[in-house]
Design an enzyme around this catalytic site. Structure first.
Site, PDB file in Angstrom:
ATOM      1  N   HIS A 158       0.838  -1.208   0.000  1.00 39.58           N
ATOM      2  CA  HIS A 158       0.000   0.000   0.000  1.00 39.58           C
ATOM      3  C   HIS A 158       0.870   1.255   0.000  1.00 39.58           C
ATOM      4  CE1 HIS A 158      -3.526   2.304   0.232  1.00 39.58           C
ATOM      5  NE2 HIS A 158      -4.080   1.831   1.332  1.00 39.58           N
ATOM      6  N   ASP A 381     -10.080 -11.187 -16.410  1.00 34.76           N
ATOM      7  CA  ASP A 381     -10.130 -12.411 -17.205  1.00 34.76           C
ATOM      8  C   ASP A 381      -8.765 -12.652 -17.843  1.00 34.76           C
ATOM      9  OD1 ASP A 381     -10.575 -14.463 -18.976  1.00 34.76           O
ATOM     10  OD2 ASP A 381     -12.293 -13.531 -19.971  1.00 34.76           O
TER      11      ASP A 381
END
Length: 437
Positions: A158, A381
């Site tokens: 982060h 995907d």
């Protein structure tokens, strides 16, 4: 569930990072974040067979290498004492693993999303970072199941990436994997690492403290709100003129009401003050606008304060209105401050200091919301279909909620972090029992 690590290696960019990009200075906003990993798992229906397994693993590694030149800081190492990322192409950690139990039910695993099992599918713990100059900023674990199912767990620092940046990266990587061995064919994302130039940091200094363990450990559960549940909750609200209550706003208000109810029960119904903090992605909301594909941390905290008494119980209507007002005010404050770098720094510092001071007194209950619903996690995907499930790795925090769009794109999955006693109260809230699954 038992996991066997098959291999672990470092994947380097397919082309060297130019010398002029070898030092990536982090921004003022990056500096204000504690050292934690953001962790997400993507589950894919059975696709593996013995003759495809090695091909898929090899292709994932190669497409990752092909996309890393665009995301060059991810292959570097953060030098804590100097406050920059050394982008010398040290590499991304790539772990190949397998679930060795014969009785693992892949569909049951995806359906239940038990945190104890999800953690086994991630190569890094939340705070396994900045412990050594060799710690990778990005670590990926690809786990195969005996049924042929696949889980791709991604842990990213982060320190240099927020949720929006993470969404960009997995979109670009999955597209590259689809196009392999022609990775540049359809990739439209061209990340820009300019936030540190716009919002320069102060350099090395003690960062925010971080708790590396909780006793007891937080409980994390997923609560799903489908479109019918959200429509039901929205129908009970009185909409202001020219306003629209989004699915995120409605679900956040329902969850906040339940979390306030937990705190009320713990304190015997006595008067309490609540601070509800919402992380707001600032891209597309500033003047002048930042680059659409700016990578780094550019989410700021909006804080709405509520006071409750025995006579004035906070409801969903008050929450949905005031939480929305708080975001609008934050956007206005930041828009004004953007014209002056010094003022921007002081405005952001004032917001975060105000939250921390109020939290430290113990008299104010702070609740955190992070919205990842627009980052397209269920659209990732790699060439064998979209995920059948997306899991969110736990953080060592309580009273924290991460919101993700559901698979259908019309509902919300809320990942709620609470201590074990509070979770039992939370699950008894009438709206949670009625609306969430």
């Amino acid at each position: 569930m038992k996991i066997n690590i098959v291999s672990s290696k470092l994947i380097k960019p397919c082309t060297p990072t130019p010398q002029n990009l070898n030092k990536y200075k982090i921004s003022f906003l990056d500096e204000r974040l504690p050292p934690v990993n953001t962790r997400t798992i993507f589950f894919y229906d059975p696709i593996l067979s013995n003759n495809r397994k090695q091909q898929i693993m090899l292709q994932l590694a190669e497409s990752l290498s092909e996309i890393l030149p665009k995301f060059y800081p991810l292959a570097g190492r953060y030098i804590k004492n100097d406050g920059f990322v050394d982008c010398s192409d040290q590499g991304v950690e790539f772990v190949e693993a397998e679930a060795i139990d014969d009785d693992v039910d892949f569909n049951d695993l995806v359906s239940k999303m038990e945190m104890e099992e999800l953690n086994l599918l991630l190569s890094r713990t939340p705070h396994q970072i900045d412990e050594s100059p060799k710690d990778p900023l990005l670590s990926i674990q690809v786990t195969e199941f005996k049924c042929g199912g696949l889980a791709i767990g991604v842990s990213v620092s982060h320190r240099i990436f927020d949720g929006y940046s993470f969404g960009m990266f997995v979109d670009a990587w999955s597209t590259a994997n689809n196009n392999h061995p022609n990775p540049c064919g359809e990739i439209k994302i061209c990340p820009c690492f300019d936030l540190a130039t716009m919002f320069p940091g102060y350099g090395p200094r003690p960062g925010p403290s971080v708790t590396r363990s909780y006793r007891p450990s937080p409980i994390v559960k997923k609560f799903s709100f489908n479109k019918d549940a959200i429509a039901s909750a929205r129908s009970k609200l009185v909409t202001r003129p020219n306003s629209y209550y989004s699915r995120v706003r409605v679900v956040s208000a329902v969850l906040a009401k339940a979390l306030i109810g937990v705190d009320r029960a713990k304190h015997g119904g006595k008067s309490r003050t609540y601070l509800i903090c919402q992380a707001v992605n600032m891209r597309g909301r500033t003047t002048p606008p930042v680059h659409k594909y700016s990578c780094g941390n550019f989410a700021l905290m909006s804080a709405a304060q509520f006071s409750e008494t025995r006579e004035n119980i906070i409801g969903v209507q008050e929450l949905v209105d005031n939480m929305g007002d708080s975001v609008i005010k934050t956007l206005a404050d930041i828009a004004e401050a953007l014209s002056q770098s010094v003022k921007l720094h002081s405005t952001i510092k004032e917001i975060s200091t105000n939250i921390m001071v109020k939290k430290s007194t113990g008299e104010v209950n702070v609740i955190y919301f992070t919205d990842w619903s627009k980052f397209g996690l269920y659209d990732v995907d790699f060439g064998w279909g979209k995920p059948v499930g997306v899991g969110i790795g736990a953080v060592l925090a309580t009273n924290a909620v991460r919101l993700v769009s559901n698979k259908e794109g019309d509902g919300i999955e809320a990942w709620v972090h609470l201590n074990s006693n509070d979770m039992a109260y939370f699950e008894q809230d009438q709206d949670i029992k009625l609306l969430a699954t």
